[in-house]
Design an enzyme around this catalytic site. Structure first.
Site, PDB file in Angstrom:
ATOM      1  N   GLU A   1     -55.977 -13.200  20.263  1.00 14.55           N
ATOM      2  CA  GLU A   1     -56.701 -13.156  18.994  1.00 14.55           C
ATOM      3  C   GLU A   1     -56.258 -11.915  18.228  1.00 14.55           C
ATOM      4  O   GLU A   1     -55.489 -11.097  18.739  1.00 14.55           O
ATOM      5  CB  GLU A   1     -58.213 -13.128  19.250  1.00 14.55           C
TER       6      GLU A   1
ATOM      7  N   TRP B   1     -51.180 -16.432  17.179  1.00 17.57           N
ATOM      8  CA  TRP B   1     -49.882 -16.388  17.883  1.00 17.57           C
ATOM      9  C   TRP B   1     -49.845 -17.388  19.040  1.00 17.57           C
ATOM     10  O   TRP B   1     -49.375 -17.076  20.133  1.00 17.57           O
ATOM     11  CB  TRP B   1     -49.579 -14.976  18.394  1.00 17.57           C
ATOM     12  N   ILE B   2     -50.324 -18.593  18.804  1.00 15.68           N
ATOM     13  CA  ILE B   2     -50.437 -19.578  19.872  1.00 15.68           C
ATOM     14  C   ILE B   2     -49.185 -20.462  19.914  1.00 15.68           C
ATOM     15  O   ILE B   2     -48.917 -21.238  18.994  1.00 15.68           O
ATOM     16  CB  ILE B   2     -51.702 -20.443  19.701  1.00 15.68           C
TER      17      ILE B   2
ATOM     18  N   ARG C   1     -44.979 -14.715  33.571  1.00 19.68           N
ATOM     19  CA  ARG C   1     -43.984 -13.666  33.347  1.00 19.68           C
ATOM     20  C   ARG C   1     -42.689 -13.946  34.098  1.00 19.68           C
ATOM     21  O   ARG C   1     -41.610 -13.583  33.641  1.00 19.68           O
ATOM     22  CB  ARG C   1     -44.571 -12.314  33.754  1.00 19.68           C
TER      23      ARG C   1
ATOM     24  N   GLN D   1      -9.027  -2.646  29.264  1.00 23.62           N
ATOM     25  CA  GLN D   1      -9.939  -2.167  30.294  1.00 23.62           C
ATOM     26  C   GLN D   1     -11.351  -1.928  29.764  1.00 23.62           C
ATOM     27  O   GLN D   1     -12.332  -2.231  30.441  1.00 23.62           O
ATOM     28  CB  GLN D   1      -9.395  -0.877  30.914  1.00 23.62           C
TER      29      GLN D   1
ATOM     30  N   GLU E   1     -46.283 -12.496  26.539  1.00 24.80           N
ATOM     31  CA  GLU E   1     -46.750 -12.544  27.931  1.00 24.80           C
ATOM     32  C   GLU E   1     -46.761 -11.150  28.578  1.00 24.80           C
ATOM     33  O   GLU E   1     -46.401 -10.983  29.730  1.00 24.80           O
ATOM     34  CB  GLU E   1     -45.922 -13.539  28.745  1.00 24.80           C
TER      35      GLU E   1
ATOM     36  N   ASN F   1     -44.355  -2.216  27.699  1.00 26.00           N
ATOM     37  CA  ASN F   1     -45.220  -1.095  28.091  1.00 26.00           C
ATOM     38  C   ASN F   1     -46.312  -1.534  29.055  1.00 26.00           C
ATOM     39  O   ASN F   1     -46.675  -0.791  29.974  1.00 26.00           O
ATOM     40  CB  ASN F   1     -45.837  -0.440  26.853  1.00 26.00           C
TER      41      ASN F   1
END
Length: 433
Positions: free
Chosen positions: A178, A207-208, A294, A330, A414, A418
């Protein structure tokens, strides 16, 4: 499609009719995993278990990964760019995922699913992400969160009602976040008020994922605000419920074909039988299932990074400067080696966490590490691949710029990076107290 015809435990037992077959199917790590599905294997004569590579897969898991890879190439690949530009998931892609058995991976066969492992689900997520992380995350959320919540905690009645649909034609959406509860997930204000034999759900979810196409929503709402987070309860809400409305899609940086919308609930009436599990246990379900989710996001990020390398390596062999293929310089070769090593390490973290889920081994720290490292590797790999491709990498021609945009979400949804660091540090510190 790679969909098993009978339960995996039965298949393994059938193959274990001879010691030779048993050694082939359940040797080493595969043997340990098979024992998770049937204690009867203890009665079968088996060779002494030998350590197996962490990436060792059951035959059925490999078949499912190959089926997902084929679907991604043939059905998703041709529409990746158009879906990204339109910010819309093609209905044919969703239908195809259901038709190929990729939306009911862990659902029991009795409910129309594959009855496969959590690792199989992660492999499907990884393979799809190599081609389009937007499709991958839709499949990930549906399998690792929605299906597993219903399979694990829903009443038998809810399981009979929803699991066959979730395996065959109905996309699910998980409504937790929410405006004021992102990382602080349990500060949610969505309320569930008892009204006779029903509950009335009111609030706004933001943000669903999967919300634009979903046919069912798992809604977290507080049925006893005075109890704080211990009042949070999960409700199974069909899309057609009166008072439920899905708002406009967010215009996102990446994974644009994956829908992200607000979900508004205005006194949505649901029966008490729509409660998933126990009243007040929603917070516990969310914690547990998001730990597993996750791992799925880690698999998505691993697939994304692999997809970036797969698009870049052929160019490095074809493109010549000063008469020499780029890969033979290289500095370029070392960059590729570095990215490959880091990607392999991330993949091992994801696979280890997935196997922990299957065996019931604690995985909170391991899931956090898998997501943290895999998201970092994905972002770095996509960025470096653009640099290795040079000017063409900055265009849409090779598709790596899309993967670069898609990768950023790995550090956010998810559980932000942090939050993962906090979780890891807390658990490590506890070992020394």
């Amino acid at each position: 499609t790679g969909r098993p015809k009978s339960s995996w435990a039965t298949m393994l037992l059938q193959r274990a009719t001879s010691a030779r077959a048993a050694r082939r199917v359940v040797s080493g790590a595969a043997r340990l995993r098979a024992q998770c599905y049937s204690t009867s294997l203890a009665d079968v004569e088996l060779a002494a278990p030998q350590p197996a590579p962490l990436c060792a897969l059951l035959e059925e898991e490999q078949a499912m990964a190959e089926a997902a890879s084929r679907f991604a190439r043939e059905r998703v690949g041709p529409v990746v760019q158009s879906m990204d530009e339109a910010g819309k998931m093609e209905a044919d892609v969703i239908d195809g995922l259901f038709e190929h058995g990729l939306m009911g991976i862990e659902i029991a066969e009795e409910h129309g699913g594959c009855g496969a492992t959590f690792t199989a689900a992660c492999l499907v997520v990884e393979e799809l992400a190599k081609v389009d992380p937007a499709v991958s995350v839709m499949v990930d959320i549906h399998n690792t969160i929605i299906n597993n919540c219903v399979s694990r905690w829903a009443s038998p009645e809810l399981q009979r009602e929803w699991l066959p649909r979730l395996a065959s034609d109905t996309l699910g959406s998980f409504c937790l976040s929410e405006a004021g509860s992102g990382s602080d997930a349990f500060a949610l204000r969505c309320a569930a008020r008892r009204d006779g034999d029903d509950y009335l759900l009111s609030g706004e979810k933001l943000w669903i994922s999967n919300s634009a196409e979903a046919g069912v929503f798992l809604v977290m709402a507080n049925a006893a605000p005075e109890k704080g987070h211990r009042g949070i309860t999960c409700f199974v809400v069909p899309r057609e419920a009166a008072g439920l409305r899905v708002g406009p899609k967010e215009d996102k940086l990446g994974i644009r074909a994956s829908s992200t919308c607000p979900v508004l609930l205005d006194d949505v009436r649901v029966p008490a039988s729509a409660v998933l599990g126990e009243v007040g246990a929603g917070y516990r379900y969310a914690i547990e299932i998001l730990n597993e989710g996750r791992v799925g996001i880690g698999a998505q990020m691993v697939g994304l990074a692999q997809g970036a390398l797969d698009r870049t390596l052929p160019y490095l062999h074809e493109r010549r400067q000063f008469g020499t293929p780029l890969i033979e310089f290289q500095a370029v070769a070392h960059e590729v080696a570095d990215l490959t090593a880091e990607l392999h390490a991330a993949r091992l973290l994801v696979y280890d966490a997935a196997r922990r889920q299957e065996t019931g081994t604690p995985l909170v720290k391991e899931a956090a590490m898998a997501k943290l490292i895999a998201s970092r590797v994905a972002e770095k790999t996509a960025s470096k691949c653009i640099e290795l491709l040079g000017g063409v990498g900055f265009t849409k021609e090779y598709g790596v710029e899309k993967l670069y945009r898609d990768a950023k979400i790995g550090a956010i949804y998810e559980g932000t990076s942090n939050i993962q660091l906090n979780t890891i540090a807390k658990l490590v510190s506890a070992q020394y107290k």
